[in-house]
Motif scaffolding. Sequence first.
Motif, PDB file in Angstrom:
ATOM      1  N   LEU A   1       9.081   0.423  -8.352  1.00 10.65           N
ATOM      2  CA  LEU A   1       8.524  -0.154  -7.226  1.00 10.65           C
ATOM      3  C   LEU A   1       6.796  -0.140  -7.368  1.00 10.65           C
ATOM      4  CD1 LEU A   1      10.820   0.470  -4.250  1.00 10.65           C
ATOM      5  CD2 LEU A   1      10.588  -1.659  -5.578  1.00 10.65           C
ATOM      6  N   THR A   2       6.628   1.008  -7.735  1.00 11.18           N
ATOM      7  CA  THR A   2       4.949   1.457  -7.406  1.00 11.18           C
ATOM      8  C   THR A   2       4.301   0.807  -8.626  1.00 11.18           C
ATOM      9  OG1 THR A   2       5.578   3.697  -6.847  1.00 11.18           O
ATOM     10  CG2 THR A   2       3.267   3.184  -7.736  1.00 11.18           C
ATOM     11  N   ILE A   3       4.841   0.458  -9.781  1.00 14.13           N
ATOM     12  CA  ILE A   3       4.269  -0.302 -10.736  1.00 14.13           C
ATOM     13  C   ILE A   3       4.284  -1.571 -10.300  1.00 14.13           C
ATOM     14  CG2 ILE A   3       4.611  -1.246 -13.107  1.00 14.13           C
ATOM     15  CD1 ILE A   3       5.907   1.463 -13.857  1.00 14.13           C
ATOM     16  N   ILE A   4       5.321  -2.175  -9.953  1.00 14.74           N
ATOM     17  CA  ILE A   4       5.500  -3.701  -9.497  1.00 14.74           C
ATOM     18  C   ILE A   4       4.498  -4.028  -8.225  1.00 14.74           C
ATOM     19  CG2 ILE A   4       6.905  -5.493  -8.301  1.00 14.74           C
ATOM     20  CD1 ILE A   4       9.219  -4.109  -9.713  1.00 14.74           C
ATOM     21  N   ALA A   5       4.320  -3.040  -7.284  1.00 18.62           N
ATOM     22  CA  ALA A   5       3.579  -3.361  -6.233  1.00 18.62           C
ATOM     23  C   ALA A   5       2.015  -3.133  -6.559  1.00 18.62           C
ATOM     24  CB  ALA A   5       3.643  -2.167  -5.089  1.00 18.62           C
ATOM     25  N   THR A   6       1.634  -2.388  -7.357  1.00 20.05           N
ATOM     26  CA  THR A   6       0.056  -2.336  -7.968  1.00 20.05           C
ATOM     27  C   THR A   6      -0.239  -3.809  -8.690  1.00 20.05           C
ATOM     28  OG1 THR A   6       0.589   0.208  -8.478  1.00 20.05           O
ATOM     29  CG2 THR A   6      -1.316  -1.057  -9.728  1.00 20.05           C
ATOM     30  N   ILE A   7       1.090  -4.215  -9.550  1.00 18.84           N
ATOM     31  CA  ILE A   7       0.616  -5.368 -10.233  1.00 18.84           C
ATOM     32  C   ILE A   7       0.567  -6.514  -9.339  1.00 18.84           C
ATOM     33  CG2 ILE A   7       1.945  -7.236 -11.648  1.00 18.84           C
ATOM     34  CD1 ILE A   7       3.212  -4.721 -13.199  1.00 18.84           C
TER      35      ILE A   7
ATOM     36  N   TYR B   1       0.916  -1.122  -0.145  1.00 12.47           N
ATOM     37  CA  TYR B   1       0.025  -0.036  -0.102  1.00 12.47           C
ATOM     38  C   TYR B   1       0.963   1.178   0.029  1.00 12.47           C
ATOM     39  CZ  TYR B   1      -3.171   3.660   1.530  1.00 12.47           C
ATOM     40  OH  TYR B   1      -3.779   4.881   1.731  1.00 12.47           O
ATOM     41  N   PHE B   2       1.940   1.324   0.984  1.00 10.46           N
ATOM     42  CA  PHE B   2       2.807   2.292   0.969  1.00 10.46           C
ATOM     43  C   PHE B   2       3.387   2.671  -0.134  1.00 10.46           C
ATOM     44  CE2 PHE B   2       2.577   1.795   5.715  1.00 10.46           C
ATOM     45  CZ  PHE B   2       1.549   2.902   6.042  1.00 10.46           C
ATOM     46  N   VAL B   3       3.857   1.561  -0.836  1.00 12.94           N
ATOM     47  CA  VAL B   3       4.700   1.683  -2.327  1.00 12.94           C
ATOM     48  C   VAL B   3       3.717   2.314  -3.350  1.00 12.94           C
ATOM     49  CG1 VAL B   3       5.687   0.327  -4.049  1.00 12.94           C
ATOM     50  CG2 VAL B   3       6.248  -0.180  -1.646  1.00 12.94           C
ATOM     51  N   CYS B   4       2.504   1.743  -3.251  1.00 11.45           N
ATOM     52  CA  CYS B   4       1.628   2.093  -4.473  1.00 11.45           C
ATOM     53  C   CYS B   4       0.937   3.829  -4.078  1.00 11.45           C
ATOM     54  CB  CYS B   4       0.347   1.356  -4.303  1.00 11.45           C
ATOM     55  SG  CYS B   4       0.569  -0.145  -5.192  1.00 11.45           S
ATOM     56  N   GLN B   5       1.076   4.168  -2.926  1.00 11.66           N
ATOM     57  CA  GLN B   5       0.793   5.426  -2.713  1.00 11.66           C
ATOM     58  C   GLN B   5       2.110   6.393  -2.787  1.00 11.66           C
ATOM     59  OE1 GLN B   5      -2.116   6.802  -1.980  1.00 11.66           O
ATOM     60  NE2 GLN B   5      -2.649   4.856  -2.373  1.00 11.66           N
ATOM     61  N   GLY B   6       3.062   5.844  -3.383  1.00 14.62           N
ATOM     62  CA  GLY B   6       4.318   6.657  -3.780  1.00 14.62           C
ATOM     63  C   GLY B   6       5.079   7.293  -2.476  1.00 14.62           C
ATOM     64  N   VAL B   7       5.065   6.464  -1.407  1.00 19.43           N
ATOM     65  CA  VAL B   7       5.620   6.900  -0.097  1.00 19.43           C
ATOM     66  C   VAL B   7       7.136   6.984  -0.468  1.00 19.43           C
ATOM     67  CG1 VAL B   7       6.207   6.428   2.265  1.00 19.43           C
ATOM     68  CG2 VAL B   7       3.904   6.484   1.385  1.00 19.43           C
ATOM     69  N   PHE B   8       7.545   5.938  -0.931  1.00 22.71           N
ATOM     70  CA  PHE B   8       8.899   5.695  -1.278  1.00 22.71           C
ATOM     71  C   PHE B   8       9.599   6.154  -2.771  1.00 22.71           C
ATOM     72  CE2 PHE B   8       7.248   2.115   1.276  1.00 22.71           C
ATOM     73  CZ  PHE B   8       8.054   2.680   2.542  1.00 22.71           C
ATOM     74  N   SER B   9       8.626   6.835  -3.424  1.00 21.89           N
ATOM     75  CA  SER B   9       8.910   7.146  -4.970  1.00 21.89           C
ATOM     76  C   SER B   9       9.693   8.347  -5.304  1.00 21.89           C
ATOM     77  CB  SER B   9       7.837   7.009  -5.863  1.00 21.89           C
ATOM     78  OG  SER B   9       6.837   8.145  -5.138  1.00 21.89           O
ATOM     79  N   GLY B  10      10.390   9.014  -3.991  1.00 22.60           N
ATOM     80  CA  GLY B  10      11.191  10.232  -4.322  1.00 22.60           C
ATOM     81  C   GLY B  10      12.599  10.186  -4.735  1.00 22.60           C
ATOM     82  N   TYR B  11      12.970   8.924  -5.217  1.00 25.50           N
ATOM     83  CA  TYR B  11      14.314   8.613  -5.164  1.00 25.50           C
ATOM     84  C   TYR B  11      14.508   8.210  -6.695  1.00 25.50           C
ATOM     85  CZ  TYR B  11      14.203   9.099  -0.290  1.00 25.50           C
ATOM     86  OH  TYR B  11      13.847   9.034   0.960  1.00 25.50           O
ATOM     87  N   PRO B  12      14.520   9.088  -7.709  1.00 24.96           N
ATOM     88  CA  PRO B  12      14.725   8.505  -9.089  1.00 24.96           C
ATOM     89  C   PRO B  12      15.825   7.806  -9.287  1.00 24.96           C
ATOM     90  CG  PRO B  12      14.428  11.109  -9.189  1.00 24.96           C
ATOM     91  CD  PRO B  12      14.538  10.140  -7.704  1.00 24.96           C
ATOM     92  N   LYS B  13      16.879   8.096  -8.687  1.00 22.86           N
ATOM     93  CA  LYS B  13      18.348   7.672  -8.821  1.00 22.86           C
ATOM     94  C   LYS B  13      18.111   5.764  -8.349  1.00 22.86           C
ATOM     95  CE  LYS B  13      22.862   7.313  -6.709  1.00 22.86           C
ATOM     96  NZ  LYS B  13      23.710   7.932  -5.555  1.00 22.86           N
ATOM     97  N   TYR B  14      17.260   5.467  -7.701  1.00 20.48           N
ATOM     98  CA  TYR B  14      17.184   4.133  -7.216  1.00 20.48           C
ATOM     99  C   TYR B  14      15.850   3.500  -7.990  1.00 20.48           C
ATOM    100  CZ  TYR B  14      20.510   5.468  -3.638  1.00 20.48           C
ATOM    101  OH  TYR B  14      21.450   5.873  -2.965  1.00 20.48           O
ATOM    102  N   HIS B  15      15.281   4.211  -8.858  1.00 21.85           N
ATOM    103  CA  HIS B  15      14.025   3.541  -9.890  1.00 21.85           C
ATOM    104  C   HIS B  15      13.146   3.097  -8.850  1.00 21.85           C
ATOM    105  CE1 HIS B  15      16.966   3.616 -13.211  1.00 21.85           C
ATOM    106  NE2 HIS B  15      17.830   2.995 -12.533  1.00 21.85           N
TER     107      HIS B  15
END
Length: 83
Positions: free
Chosen positions: A56-62, A38-52
Amino acid sequence: MTAEHQASSRQPKAMSVRRFLTVTLLTIVGVIVAFALYFVCQGVFSGYPKYHTELLTIIATILIALTGGAAWIIDERRINRDV
């Protein structure tokens, strides 16, 4: 009572406790994984483009969609078995 009868009467209780512990642990693990997804899909951890982390958001949603699909299939099989 014979020894065989006593041993067989204890076995279901041990199996019941083991099953209860297994279900409880699986439930706890499932809740932790669900919160993480849930947290991954909400973008909680998506502020780091260097680490792609957007990936993670796409994988978590799948994974959430696949889990929901698996639960639906299992539930449908159970309903059809009762008829």
